[in-house]
Design an enzyme around this catalytic site. Structure first.
Site, PDB file in Angstrom:
ATOM      1  N   HIS A   1     -24.143  11.571  -1.022  1.00 45.57           N
ATOM      2  CA  HIS A   1     -23.439  11.589  -2.500  1.00 45.57           C
ATOM      3  C   HIS A   1     -23.916  12.667  -3.422  1.00 45.57           C
ATOM      4  CE1 HIS A   1     -23.215   9.335  -6.356  1.00 45.57           C
ATOM      5  NE2 HIS A   1     -22.296   9.679  -6.274  1.00 45.57           N
TER       6      HIS A   1
ATOM      7  N   HIS B   1     -28.798   6.705  -6.386  1.00 45.74           N
ATOM      8  CA  HIS B   1     -27.582   6.097  -6.872  1.00 45.74           C
ATOM      9  C   HIS B   1     -27.398   4.862  -6.153  1.00 45.74           C
ATOM     10  CE1 HIS B   1     -27.106  10.207  -8.333  1.00 45.74           C
ATOM     11  NE2 HIS B   1     -27.170   9.794  -9.338  1.00 45.74           N
TER      12      HIS B   1
END
Lengths: 261, 173
Positions: B103, B122
């Site tokens: 990501h 995250h």
């Protein structure tokens, strides 16, 4: 088992490309993305002077780098002929600061591309449920069906018996295009009293009845989320549904960035 | 598809010119004719074959840190303790993954209780039992997994990666 693309390299964005500031067309958060387009037969190089980012791409880039994009952020689309196309999160955008969600980070991959067959996903004809499945039909046939059902309901139950379940809003300006016709028909011409939209039981807040309680939804700006001492959250999953609002504005506050002495 | 027969000529000439003297490289390079059409690209980049560990170094559910295909690309080798479809070794339970989150490039940490790699940045989660399947998160790739080969004496070699590594536009730089 996990799906793997078996893609282990991507074309490098050349130095001289067309650059566009674009806004994600999924949720209302409004994350900024960069779209780069350039001729299909050109590509940049790893030397700092040969790519859009001005950095040496023959080295591993660090976390949160602006100089990387995933295979889902790349596609081949038409723009005055055949072009290569990249949509990647914009690190300079104050909304998402370079973050991409599972929705926005797939905008390139999902774009209309005859090279990648995504054009097959386009809805080109009205669809009607017949013989146990959705079937394409003509506009005349689809609108005739709507008219007949509407008239039958009115004859049986009166005008207030008509309940409409309609598409509503949608990013990238799609809200206007997608709802102009239904709005004109049901609000302007028929003046119906009962309508519901996509995920909601009525034309109301996603957390229905909160307005009646005096709690308006979406009653804060991004800066509020960064500075608030206390955040009260009811009936929401911002991490899943407004991902970068949560990750880029709530989380820094929750981790102490907004703390004042 | 057209081939470039001039490269064959160049190779033959280089062979005939002899490779036993220092100037051969430069001399041969000078006679390589320019090809109007590029040579066909391989489907994937060429990966180094790199020894990561030996089967006897691994204990069940104890990940060891490795790097592949170079020192700047951290990863793990894990003996899961149960047979999985992508596992190698005598018990078909050895897997290897990149530990840079696809990501935003944060380092992943292994959770022994459910065999997942987890991102502190995250919150993305990847299932090591299922080939690096993202089970929650915002990455648009599943976790890059190593293609492993185990030799007769138990050496474990990495020889490929099945997804693009975060932070590089070519897995082999």
């Amino acid at each position: 088992m996990a799906y793997k693309r078996q893609i282990d390299r991507l074309p490098i964005i050349p130095k001289d490309v067309k650059e566009f500031n674009v806004v994600c067309h999924y949720c209302i958060v409004g994350c900024g993305y960069k779209a780069y387009t350039w001729a299909i037969n050109k590509q940049g190089g790893t030397a700092p002077g040969q790519n859009k980012f001005g950095v040496g791409l023959s080295k591993q880039q660090s976390a949160e780098t602006a100089a990387w994009y995933s295979p889902s952020m790349y596609n081949i689309v038409q723009q005055n002929g055949e072009d290569v196309h990249i949509v990647k999160p914009d690190k300079q955008c104050v909304v998402n600061s370079g973050l991409g969600s599972v929705r926005g980070a797939r905008m390139a991959e999902m774009s209309y591309s005859r090279a990648r067959n995504t054009q097959l996903q386009r809805l080109t004809d009205p669809m009607v449920w017949r013989y146990g499945q959705m079937q394409p039909t003509s506009w005349d046939d689809a609108l005739d069906l709507v008219a007949r059902v509407t008239v039958a309901v009115i004859n049986y139950m009166g005008e207030d018996g008509v309940f409409v379940s309609a598409f509503d809003h949608g990013g990238a300006g799609g809200g206007y295009e997608n709802t102009w016709g239904t709005g004109k028909l049901y609000f302007g011409a028929m003046k119906i009293k009962n309508i519901r939209i996509h995920n909601r039981p009525a034309y109301n807040s996603e957390v229905h009845a909160t307005r009646d309680m005096g709690v308006g939804e979406l009653n804060n700006c991004y800066e509020d989320a960064e500075l608030a001492d206390t955040i009260v959250v009811v009936g929401t999953n911002a991490l899943e549904t407004q991902t970068n609002y949560f990750l880029n504005h709530w989380v820094p506050n929750l981790r102490g960035a907004g703390a004042r002495p | 598809m057209k081939s470039c027969p001039k490269m064959i000529d160049a190779g033959r000439r280089r062979f005939l010119s002899g490779a036993g003297f220092a100037a051969a490289g430069a001399a041969a390079a000078a006679v390589v004719p320019s090809c109007a059409e590029g040579a066909p690209s391989p489907a994937r980049v060429d990966y180094p074959s790199r020894k990561l560990a030996s089967v006897r170094d691994l204990k069940a559910n104890e990940p060891i840190s490795v790097t592949y295909p170079d020192r700047d690309a951290p990863g793990v080798l894990i003996k899961l303790g149960k047979r999985v479809p992508t596992g190698v070794g005598p018990d078909r339970d050895i897997v290897g993954f990149s530990t840079i989150c696809p990501h935003k490039g944060f380092p992943l940490a292994y959770n022994k209780t459910d065999h997942t790699l987890n991102c502190p940045g995250h919150y993305s989660r990847f299932d090591c039992d299922a080939g690096g399947q993202q089970i929650w998160g915002q990455a648009t790739q599943n976790l890059p997994q190593y293609t492993l080969r185990v030799t007769a004496n138990g050496d474990i070699y990495a020889e490929g990666i099945d997804e693009l590594l975060y932070g590089r536009l070519s897995n082999v730089l």
